[in-house]
Each structure stands twice: as C-alpha cells, then as structure tokens.
Design a protein around this motif. Sequence first.
Motif, mmCIF file in Angstrom:
data_model
loop_
_atom_site.group_PDB
_atom_site.id
_atom_site.type_symbol
_atom_site.label_atom_id
_atom_site.label_comp_id
_atom_site.label_asym_id
_atom_site.label_seq_id
_atom_site.Cartn_x
_atom_site.Cartn_y
_atom_site.Cartn_z
ATOM 1 N N TYR A 73 -23.303 -8.357 8.694
ATOM 2 C CA TYR A 73 -24.737 -8.347 9.620
ATOM 3 C C TYR A 73 -25.799 -8.707 8.085
ATOM 4 O O TYR A 73 -27.067 -8.551 8.623
ATOM 5 C CB TYR A 73 -24.975 -7.184 10.253
ATOM 6 C CG TYR A 73 -23.991 -7.042 11.384
ATOM 7 C CD1 TYR A 73 -24.155 -8.011 12.529
ATOM 8 C CD2 TYR A 73 -22.986 -6.211 11.199
ATOM 9 C CE1 TYR A 73 -23.107 -7.550 13.517
ATOM 10 C CE2 TYR A 73 -22.225 -6.022 12.184
ATOM 11 C CZ TYR A 73 -22.196 -6.979 13.231
ATOM 12 O OH TYR A 73 -21.359 -6.769 14.280
ATOM 13 N N VAL A 74 -25.455 -8.773 7.200
ATOM 14 C CA VAL A 74 -26.154 -9.067 6.065
ATOM 15 C C VAL A 74 -26.850 -10.302 6.147
ATOM 16 O O VAL A 74 -28.043 -10.504 6.066
ATOM 17 C CB VAL A 74 -25.752 -9.024 4.694
ATOM 18 C CG1 VAL A 74 -26.641 -9.326 3.486
ATOM 19 C CG2 VAL A 74 -25.109 -7.655 4.210
ATOM 20 N N GLN A 75 -26.105 -11.436 6.570
ATOM 21 C CA GLN A 75 -26.886 -12.686 6.752
ATOM 22 C C GLN A 75 -27.659 -12.890 7.992
ATOM 23 O O GLN A 75 -28.668 -13.618 7.995
ATOM 24 C CB GLN A 75 -25.642 -13.622 6.346
ATOM 25 C CG GLN A 75 -24.908 -13.853 5.210
ATOM 26 C CD GLN A 75 -25.505 -14.940 4.337
ATOM 27 O OE1 GLN A 75 -26.115 -15.834 4.616
ATOM 28 N NE2 GLN A 75 -25.456 -14.541 3.179
ATOM 29 N N PRO A 76 -27.044 -12.600 9.293
ATOM 30 C CA PRO A 76 -27.858 -12.890 10.308
ATOM 31 C C PRO A 76 -29.102 -12.583 10.615
ATOM 32 O O PRO A 76 -29.391 -11.250 9.870
ATOM 33 C CB PRO A 76 -26.909 -12.525 11.672
ATOM 34 C CG PRO A 76 -25.768 -12.152 10.771
ATOM 35 C CD PRO A 76 -25.992 -11.821 9.542
#
Lengths: 307, 371
Positions: A117-120
């Motif tokens: 969930y770091v990127q989204p």
Amino acid sequence: MDTELGYSIIPLAILGGAIRVSTPFLFVSLGEALTERSGRINLGLEGTLVFGAMSGYAVAYLTNSPWLGVGAAMICGALFGLIHGVICSLPRVNDIAVGIAMMILGMGLAFYFGKPYVQPVAPDLPAIGFGWWSDIPQVRAALEVNVLFLIGAVLAVVLWWMLRSTRIGLILRVVGDSTDAARAMGLRPAVVRTCATAVGGAFAGVGGAYLSLYYPGSWNEGISSGQGLMAVALVIFARWNPLACFGAALLFGGAGALGPVLQSVGISEGYYLFFAAPYVLTLGVLIATSSPTRAMTGAPGELSITK
Amino acid sequence: MSTSSLSRRGFLKRTAAVAGAAAAPTIGFAGSHSPLTVGFIYVGPKDDFGYNQAHAEGAAAVKAMEGVVVVEEENVAETIDVQKSMESMINFDEAKLLFPTSFGYFNPHVLEVAPKHPDVRFQHAAGLWTEGMPTNVGSYFGYIGMGQYLNGITAGHATKTKKIGFVAAKPIPQVLLNINSFLLGARQVDPEITCQVIFTGEWSLAVKEAEATNALADAGCDVITCHVDGPKVVMETAAGRDCFVCGYHANQSPLAPEKYLTGAEWNWAGVYTGMVQTVLDGGTIDNFVRGGLADGFIKMSPLGPAVSDASRAQFEAVKAEIMAGGFTAIKGPLKDNTGKVIAAEGEGFAEDDIALESMDYLVEGVIGSTS
C-alpha cells in the motif's frame, strides 16, 4: 492578488500547523490519558498509531471509503489495546515492558502488511473550510479543518466531563488511584483497566488513520516518526487532564510548524535549533510548572512510574 | 567489530537452510559454477516513490541476470547498523559485490569495513572516492543536477509569482547543487525568479515535509520540487495547494497528473547491470564512476500537460545541449547568496567538474541558508 504577507505569515502558519499537525497527538494522548487514569501505562501506542495508519490506508484504498478506513483503524487499535490489557492482567507482568513489546510488534506488523500500500493512492478524509470569509489563500489554507480534529476537540471535553462527573469516570479514577479501594468497592480492577486500554488503543488507531488519510495523507514506513511516543509524554505534561491534552497537542503542533515557516520568511540560520522548538518548549513548561510539593499532582496512584 | 557478529537476517537464513536440508536431504546444490552474490542496502523502504525505489529498480534488473543472486536489505540506518548489514551479507550470504546506496554509509562505514574484506567489492552511490582510499571501494553517481536544471526551465515557464520552492533534506553538496541548478534553470527563462528553500533536516520525515511544502505555498511559491528520499508527500501536498510540481528520483506523475511538469529521474538499471557484468567477466570496475543524461545515468520524466509550447521548445533545446556533454550550468558571472563571487565572467564548472562535489553555497536568488 497580493500573496506577500511578510512576517504576518508566521502566526498564521503556527495556527495552521497547530490544526494540521495536532490531531494525532490529540487522539493518542486522550487515549493514553484514559488508560493511565485507570492505573496502567501503554507505551505501545506508537505501534498502534503506525498500525492504525497502515490499516486505515489499506481499507480506505480497498473500499474507496476513508471513513471505513478510520473504522478499521479504530478496531485494530482496540485489538492492540485489548492484547496489552489482557497480558498486563496476568500476575507479575510489567506494563511498560509489554508496552515496548507491543510497540515493536505493531510497527513490524504494519511494515509487513503495509508493503503493497506504499504506492497506491487512497481517498482522503474530508475537511471543512472555515476560511470562506477571507480572500487570502494562505488564510483559507490554514483554516482547512479536518473533521477528525473537530471530533477530537469534542472528545476532549466529553472525556473531561466523564472523568469528573459520571459513574464511569469515578470507577476509572478509583481503580487508577487504589486497587485495594476498588476491590473493597466490589470493582474488578483488571477488567476496568483492560477496557480502558482497549478504548485508548482505539483512539490511537484513529490518530494513525488521520496521519495516513489526511495529513500528510499517505502511507509509508516513516509516517509517524515518534509522534505516538511524544503523545504519551504529553499526557504527563498535561497532568492526565483531557482538556490540557488538547492544549498540549495544539502547542506541539504549532511549535512543529515554526521551523519550516521561519525558513520560508527568510530566517534560515540555525534551523536545526527551531526544529527542536517543541522539545525545548516542553522542557521549559515542565520546569516552569514543577515544584517539590505538587510535581505529580493529578497522577493516578497506581501508575507504575509514580509508585 | 568481529566477523562473528550475528545478524537477525543471517541467523534466519541459516536456520531456514538447516531446516530445508533436514526436510529434503536428497536435494543438493546444483551446478559447478557458484553464482555471484550481489548485496543491495537501502536506507529506507525500497518502494518509496523515490531514492530507494530508483536503486531497487536497478537491483531488480541485476536480479534478472544469469548467474547472479541478489540479496537486499531495507531500512538500514546510516550508523553502525550498516556495518553489521555489510558484514552479514559478506559472511553469511558470501556476497562479493555490495551496493550500499545511501550517502551516509560511505564515511566511515564503508571505509572501515572494506579493508577487512579485500576480496569483496564495495560500490557506493554518491560518495567521493579519492586516491589513498581502499582500492576495493568504488563510488559512482550521476549528474542529476542537470535534471534539476531542466526541471527549472519548465518551472520558470510555469511560475506566475516568479517564486519557486524547494523542499530539501540536508545541506550536502548534491542537494545544494540540485537547488542551485533548479533556480539557474528557471533564471534562463526569467532572471527575476527566486527560489525559496526549506531544509527538513532528515531524508524522510513525512509530517515535516508536508509542513515545509505548506510553508512554501504560503510564501507564494507556485512551482515546487524537492530532494528528499520519498517525494510522494511533497508532490501530493503541493498539488493539493494548487502548485505545479517537478519530480525527483523517480517518475511521480501518477500522483499529480495535471500538475506534474517533468522530473529528474535516476536510471540505475543500465548502470548496475553493466557493473555486475564487468565483475562476472572478471574485469575491474573503475573506482570513480560518474555519468549524466548522455551516459544514461539519469533521464527525464515525459513532459506533463501543463507544459507550454515555448517551455517545451526551450526544454528540448537545452536537453540537446546537455546530451552533447560537458554542459555548464554553474557559470559566471555568479555570486552566492551572501555576495561572495563563485565564478567570474567567462569561468564556469562543467557538469563533470569535481569541484561541484564539494559545493557548500547557495547561489544568488536562492532564499535560504546552508546551516
């Protein structure tokens, strides 16, 4: 439009910073105040905060609803609090040691589950613009107030009233001040403390959701940078009083904005010193308010650090 | 420190290997040629939309190579921790080539560990290898300042307030060069433009970065870029304040598609596979490696929808000049922002000038100070 406000930007930025940055401090310190009033310290709230930030962000991203994210963070926080509370109810268990273990566990689990969930980009929590009366964009930006901040402010008053004037508040205070007295009254201290720790954990979880869903508004592993620990210290600073927690959180938030804003108006020498402002402030206030006779006024009698 | 120091990761790996051997005693190690183990160490998470992600993408390209095993460790502090990580990769994973990728790993950590392991090659990003340092240490970096110069050109065209902003981590030479280049690029468009810089003091500090971005927007900056490890927070906060953004480290356009002008990105995949291939072939990597846009060390993000035609034309023209090599952004007459002369008329520092790597000043027009 004139965007040059000169030095008048400083108080405005401190106000804006206080509103933006204080909410996690507020929720964690309110939760911890509740827990400590029942006679236990939960140092694990830093871990709860980080896990709350991660779970809130993940659920908000997956369901596209930031409020479901806040709910998830609250439930996760309550679970962490419950675990701490139950373990500490066992005989001869030290609550500080368990708290440190829970802190590391919470952060470790959050980093582990948080990887995808770091990127989204998850949806943000809504804010209410109280700056509609002003034409100046800086004022409008400073007065963007998040709903959670308002909830936190109301909660501080409610908790203060609850501890002071309700039966639940009385039970909490008795358990926190004297285990023996509580037992004599037929109360079950371990159950009360476990509940208080679980509720405190839920608050900290919400504080975490604010971090990842509003400000700064994204999930990464450095999101908290120790805010949960500072909030625990704020409780002592606030003398276990929820209203004072609100003030202390605002003070910390505002002082944190000082470093960046001074640089932005051109006072840039020695910025490391300005970044230390919140801590210098804390030291100053603690020294100013300390006294050999009433240093620990308001401290619950059963708290392991004051015993 | 002793070579017997145990790391958690090394320990887990060993116990797992023992357990695996017990479970499947008939499976041995296949192949006569032992593969080359390459270790990558990152200071933050490897999917931070920034510095560490750029290196991790390079590591992923190495992983795809034949005869190579890659081991990675994230979130390693610039302290004695990195020495333990390196020792553990060498002693337990038998790594022969290490890439400790953060600036602060170099001195003293890499320089202390390297002499103890003469058969291991240490390739450090951003450090400055000089004669007299261990010969099994190499340093490499790219002229990403030129990318910030190109960022500055698009920023100069986009700004209406004539004020652009920079969120910076620490006042080290690479960061200062980026700030100065960003402003000098913008001043190619309009010499009246100023650049406000705010230092956060740490490579990754989400709340402070958001506060710094808000303070820049409050001060009237309408194009913002940064040099922090994970630019995500800066990009999102700046776009939320209706500012244009220029990216750094990696392509952040998905975070603010309408507001993203362009970005200076690392391109480590080609660099890393080249270095690993050299070692596989039995060659030696140069101790001091540098490269720019022309060498494929860096690249620019595709220009965003807000970039005007005039901006695009100037961007492409300057980019072509940089591609030709030896581009000089820091050139006279130039003073620093305290009035000291940096370069007289006719003087200058080309992109590959080693003097740029000890930069300790902010040029005239940058509002901020280095301490």
